[in-house]
Design a protein around this motif. Structure first.
Motif, PDB file in Angstrom:
ATOM      1  N   UNK A  51      37.154  28.001  32.902  1.00 27.26           N
ATOM      2  CA  UNK A  51      37.473  28.936  33.975  1.00 27.26           C
ATOM      3  C   UNK A  51      38.584  29.894  33.543  1.00 27.26           C
ATOM      4  N   UNK A  52      38.338  31.180  33.750  1.00 29.83           N
ATOM      5  CA  UNK A  52      39.339  32.203  33.456  1.00 29.83           C
ATOM      6  C   UNK A  52      39.501  33.089  34.692  1.00 29.83           C
ATOM      7  N   UNK A  53      40.735  33.509  34.937  1.00 34.80           N
ATOM      8  CA  UNK A  53      41.063  34.263  36.141  1.00 34.80           C
ATOM      9  C   UNK A  53      41.617  35.629  35.751  1.00 34.80           C
ATOM     10  N   UNK A  54      40.826  36.695  35.897  1.00 31.97           N
ATOM     11  CA  UNK A  54      41.277  38.029  35.482  1.00 31.97           C
ATOM     12  C   UNK A  54      42.565  38.478  36.162  1.00 31.97           C
ATOM     13  N   UNK A  55      42.782  38.044  37.405  1.00 27.52           N
ATOM     14  CA  UNK A  55      43.974  38.454  38.152  1.00 27.52           C
ATOM     15  C   UNK A  55      45.038  37.367  38.193  1.00 27.52           C
ATOM     16  N   UNK A  56      44.902  36.374  37.325  1.00 30.28           N
ATOM     17  CA  UNK A  56      45.841  35.267  37.349  1.00 30.28           C
ATOM     18  C   UNK A  56      45.317  34.114  38.179  1.00 30.28           C
ATOM     19  N   UNK A  57      45.771  32.917  37.831  1.00 27.46           N
ATOM     20  CA  UNK A  57      45.307  31.725  38.549  1.00 27.46           C
ATOM     21  C   UNK A  57      45.768  31.762  40.001  1.00 27.46           C
ATOM     22  N   UNK A  58      44.836  31.574  40.936  1.00 29.18           N
ATOM     23  CA  UNK A  58      45.229  31.596  42.355  1.00 29.18           C
ATOM     24  C   UNK A  58      46.029  30.361  42.718  1.00 29.18           C
ATOM     25  N   UNK A  71      34.872  38.194  42.413  1.00 26.50           N
ATOM     26  CA  UNK A  71      35.196  38.813  41.133  1.00 26.50           C
ATOM     27  C   UNK A  71      36.516  38.356  40.552  1.00 26.50           C
ATOM     28  N   UNK A  72      36.992  37.206  41.016  1.00 28.73           N
ATOM     29  CA  UNK A  72      38.295  36.712  40.552  1.00 28.73           C
ATOM     30  C   UNK A  72      38.163  35.534  39.593  1.00 28.73           C
ATOM     31  N   UNK A  73      36.938  35.243  39.171  1.00 30.22           N
ATOM     32  CA  UNK A  73      36.710  34.133  38.240  1.00 30.22           C
ATOM     33  C   UNK A  73      35.586  34.488  37.291  1.00 30.22           C
ATOM     34  N   UNK A  74      35.780  34.199  36.010  1.00 30.75           N
ATOM     35  CA  UNK A  74      34.707  34.279  35.027  1.00 30.75           C
ATOM     36  C   UNK A  74      34.679  32.960  34.272  1.00 30.75           C
ATOM     37  N   UNK A  75      33.511  32.573  33.790  1.00 32.48           N
ATOM     38  CA  UNK A  75      33.366  31.316  33.057  1.00 32.48           C
ATOM     39  C   UNK A  75      32.792  31.575  31.672  1.00 32.48           C
ATOM     40  N   UNK A 109      48.867  27.529  23.560  1.00 30.06           N
ATOM     41  CA  UNK A 109      50.028  26.761  23.091  1.00 30.06           C
ATOM     42  C   UNK A 109      50.186  25.520  23.971  1.00 30.06           C
ATOM     43  N   UNK A 110      50.848  24.498  23.451  1.00 29.39           N
ATOM     44  CA  UNK A 110      51.044  23.285  24.251  1.00 29.39           C
ATOM     45  C   UNK A 110      51.662  23.599  25.607  1.00 29.39           C
ATOM     46  N   UNK A 111      51.082  22.981  26.625  1.00 22.76           N
ATOM     47  CA  UNK A 111      51.536  23.204  27.987  1.00 22.76           C
ATOM     48  C   UNK A 111      50.654  24.135  28.780  1.00 22.76           C
ATOM     49  N   UNK A 112      49.798  24.903  28.106  1.00 25.25           N
ATOM     50  CA  UNK A 112      48.885  25.794  28.819  1.00 25.25           C
ATOM     51  C   UNK A 112      47.828  24.983  29.579  1.00 25.25           C
ATOM     52  N   UNK A 113      47.331  25.563  30.668  1.00 35.57           N
ATOM     53  CA  UNK A 113      46.274  24.919  31.450  1.00 35.57           C
ATOM     54  C   UNK A 113      44.915  25.133  30.797  1.00 35.57           C
ATOM     55  N   UNK A 114      44.054  24.135  30.902  1.00 32.67           N
ATOM     56  CA  UNK A 114      42.647  24.248  30.518  1.00 32.67           C
ATOM     57  C   UNK A 114      41.836  23.738  31.702  1.00 32.67           C
TER      58      UNK A 114
END
Length: 250
Positions: A51-58, A71-75, A109-114
C-alpha cells in the motif's frame, strides 16, 4: 440482497533493514508484532499488495476500498521471497527513479512502515514430480528463487531466467539437482522452445511478461502440472496492466 465483500485486513510491519543483491535488485526485510497475523498460505509464489499513499498515510484505521476510490491509495504486487519467525523478506527490482515501489525500496530505512494486503498465491513445487522447470524474468525471479529453494534434496530441475546483464544473476541456496541457464530477455521464448522436456511427470512454473507467456503456453500443453501467468505487460504500469486483464476477461 447483495452481500457486502469482506474487507481484507491491512498488515503492518516495520522495515528492519535493506540489502542490495544486484545492481537492480534490493531486498527489504520487515518484522514486528504484526508479523504473527500474516498467514502463511504455503505457496512459494505467495504475493502481497503493498500500500502506498500519494498524499501521505491517513490517520486512523485504513479502509483500502474507500481510499482507492478517492484516489488516495495505490497498490503494487510483490512476491514474498522468504519468511522466518522474525522477518518477512521482499525483493524489489529497481530501475532508478522509474516506478513507485522500486524507488521506495531503494530509499527504505529501518523504522519505516510496510503496509500490505494478502498474501495470495497458488503454486508450490510438487515434491512427487519427476522434474521441474522454472521460466521467467527479473519480475518473477523472487518467486522462482523461492520455488527452487523449496525443492526436495536431489530434485531434478532446470531454470531459464532472463536478465538484462550478467551482474543481475543471483545464486540459489538449494540441494536440488539444478541446471540454471541465464538468458537475454529477447531470447527467452526461443531458449525455452529449444528445451527438450523430460519424460515422466513434470511441474512447470512459467511467469513473466504477458506476451512471452502467451507464446510459451503451447510449449507446455502436455505437462501434467503447469503454473503459467503474465506478471506484467510491456509499456504498462501495474494499474493499466490490471485494468487490461479485467478487460480481456470480460
Amino acid at each position: 440482497m447483495t452481500t457486502p465483500q469482506r474487507q481484507r485486513p491491512v498488515h503492518a510491519l516495520t522495515v528492519t533493514g535493506t540489502e542490495w543483491l544486484t545492481p537492480h535488485m534490493v531486498r527489504v526485510r520487515a518484522g514486528g508484532p504484526g508479523l504473527a497475523a500474516v498467514p502463511d498460505n504455503g505457496c512459494t509464489d505467495a504475493y502481497v499488495k503493498l500500500l502506498f499513499f500519494p498524499d501521505g498515510r491517513p490517520e486512523g484505521a485504513i479502509d483500502p476500498a474507500a481510499l482507492r476510490a478517492a484516489g488516495r491509495l495505490v497498490t503494487r504486487t510483490y512476491t514474498i521471497r522468504a519468511r522466518t519467525a522474525d522477518e518477512l523478506v521482499i525483493d524489489f527490482v529497481h530501475h532508478g527513479d522509474v516506478g513507485l515501489a522500486g524507488p521506495w525500496a531503494a530509499a527504505a530505512k529501518p523504522g519505516d512502515d510496510l503496509l500490505f494486503l494478502g498474501p495470495g498465491g497458488g503454486y508450490a513445487p510438487a515434491p512427487e514430480a519427476d522434474w521441474h522447470l522454472f521460466v521467467g524474468d527479473t519480475a518473477a525471479l523472487p518467486a522462482i528463487a523461492a520455488g527452487i529453494e523449496a525443492l526436495p534434496v536431489g530434485a531434478r530441475a532446470t531454470a531459464l531466467i532472463a536478465v538484462d546483464h550478467p551482474a543481475d544473476e543471483v545464486k540459489f541456496d538449494t540441494t536440488a539437482d539444478l541446471d540454471v541457464r541465464w538468458v537475454s530477455p529477447d531470447s527467452l521464448v526461443e531458449e525455452v522452445r529449444a528445451v527438450a522436456l523430460p519424460t515422466g511427470s513434470g511441474h512447470v512454473f512459467a511467469h513473466g511478461e504477458t506476451g512471452a507467456m502467451k507464446q510459451l503456453r503451447p510449449v507446455f500443453a502436455g505437462v501434467d502440472r503447469l503454473s503459467l501467468s503474465g506478471y506484467w505487460r510491456k509499456g504498462m504500469a501495474e494499474p493499466e496492466f490490471q485494468e487490461s486483464k479485467r478487460t480481456d476477461a470480460a
